[in-house]
Design an enzyme around this catalytic site. Structure first.
Site, PDB file in Angstrom:
ATOM      1  N   LYS A 155      14.427  -7.455   9.987  1.00 56.58           N
ATOM      2  CA  LYS A 155      14.610  -6.967   8.917  1.00 56.58           C
ATOM      3  C   LYS A 155      16.777  -6.699   9.701  1.00 56.58           C
ATOM      4  CE  LYS A 155      11.764  -3.672   6.276  1.00 56.58           C
ATOM      5  NZ  LYS A 155      11.134  -2.566   6.740  1.00 56.58           N
ATOM      6  N   LYS A 187       0.327  -9.022   5.714  1.00 53.38           N
ATOM      7  CA  LYS A 187       0.417  -7.931   4.967  1.00 53.38           C
ATOM      8  C   LYS A 187      -0.238  -7.610   3.229  1.00 53.38           C
ATOM      9  CE  LYS A 187       4.713  -6.863   5.643  1.00 53.38           C
ATOM     10  NZ  LYS A 187       5.248  -5.826   6.551  1.00 53.38           N
ATOM     11  N   GLU A 215      -1.429  -6.061   8.747  1.00 56.31           N
ATOM     12  CA  GLU A 215      -0.970  -4.624   8.443  1.00 56.31           C
ATOM     13  C   GLU A 215      -2.454  -3.839   7.498  1.00 56.31           C
ATOM     14  OE1 GLU A 215       2.733  -3.832   6.179  1.00 56.31           O
ATOM     15  OE2 GLU A 215       1.517  -4.210   4.933  1.00 56.31           O
ATOM     16  N   ASP A 236       0.148   1.221   9.180  1.00 56.86           N
ATOM     17  CA  ASP A 236       1.623   1.011   8.177  1.00 56.86           C
ATOM     18  C   ASP A 236       1.718   2.501   7.174  1.00 56.86           C
ATOM     19  OD1 ASP A 236       3.717   0.403   6.935  1.00 56.86           O
ATOM     20  OD2 ASP A 236       2.254   0.209   5.006  1.00 56.86           O
TER      21      ASP A 236
END
Length: 302
Positions: A155, A187, A215, A236
């Site tokens: 990010k 993910k 994840e 997560d």
């Protein structure tokens, strides 16, 4: 257990005004040229050209107004050198140093027009990177003694990833994936398309990918992921009691990473669950700029 990718250490050589900086994967000269071009436009620095005599000289000191962890000074120097190759620069602190408010970071002397023109680009860079390093150091301090390692994420601001991940390292974090190329990260959307966690992992294994991060947001996804060949589990948005149970279930077979909504207030409890890593997107996504200034004074002849 440290299976993370890391930005290589910068190459810093020389001393004083001859010091150079090279960060592998980052073209410093191109960055400086593009940043200055954005600021100068077609007309250049019309204010300095109108107000400052061409031969005027300035001395300046860059200092911190807050307690910070320093990052980006060599890049700031490159901006000044680009416009005044003869500028004399003395770096007063090191990258990654923790400094008190009022600390002088950099001293420089050179052509007044050049230094004023480069000032904002240099400050923007140091403020941004030191802001990231300072926030990162705060998170690292919270988990000292737990054995957990702080990770950054992807990010980042487009085009600044290598710099921003460098800054997190100056703050004491370890770099996670540098991009989509250095590890698979499966993910929830990948799982939705593949049909299941196990099937998604099996496809990654079949593709010959060595590092497969998966994840999982439910404990019942752990065994299928491991059985299919996951090499790292990202747990997560699990609260600490669930995380603790997940870590126990994994039993050290692969590294575990906690992620999702981690704050300064929650990171210690998360680290104490026994996870190997904790990833925090806000390090690069939300760090405020450090309060750093540059004060100039005219050099008087005689």
């Amino acid at each position: 257990m440290r299976d993370q990718s890391t930005v290589p250490d910068p190459v810093i050589c020389g001393n004083g005004s001859a010091m150079t900086f090279a960060l592998p994967g980052f073209d410093l000269d191109s960055f400086v040229r593009a940043t200055l071009a954005e600021d100068l436009g077609e007309a250049g620095d019309i204010t300095s050209a109108a107000v400052i005599p061409a031969d005027a000289r300035f001395t300046g000191v860059m200092d911190s107004r807050d307690p910070i962890t320093v990052a980006g000074l060599p890049i700031a120097e490159a901006f000044f050198r680009a416009l005044d190759p003869d500028v004399v620069i003395e770096r007063l602190v090191g990258e990654g140093d923790r400094v008190k408010p009022g600390t002088d970071l950099l001293r420089l002397e050179g052509n007044a027009r050049a230094l004023l023109t480069a000032e904002r680009s240099a400050l923007n860079t140091v403020q941004h990177l030191s802001g990231i390093a300072t926030m990162t150091r705060g998170y690292v301090d919270r988990i000292v003694g737990t054995g957990a390692i702080l990770l950054d994420t992807r990010k980042t601001i487009p085009g600044l990833r290598v710099l921003e991940k460098y800054a997190t390292r100056m703050g004491g974090a370890t770099n996670h994936r540098m991009g989509l190329w250095d590890a698979a990260m499966i993910k929830d959307n990948h799982v939705a398309v593949a049909g299941s966690v196990g099937e998604a992992v099996r496809r990654a294994v079949a593709a010959g990918i060595a590092r497969i991060i998966v994840e999982v947001d439910r404990v019942d996804q752990i065994e299928p992921a491991l059985a299919a060949g996951a090499t790292h589990l990202l747990l997560d948005n699990m609260p600490p009691p669930i995380l603790r149970g997940a870590v126990t279930l994994v039993g050290g077979r692969v590294p575990t990473e906690a992620s999702g909504g981690v704050t300064l207030e929650t990171i210690r409890a998360i680290a104490e669950t026994g996870v190997s890593f904790i990833s925090v997107g806000r390090l690069t996504q939300s760090a405020p700029a450090a309060d750093i200034g540059l004060d100039f004074a005219t050099i008087m002849d005689g």
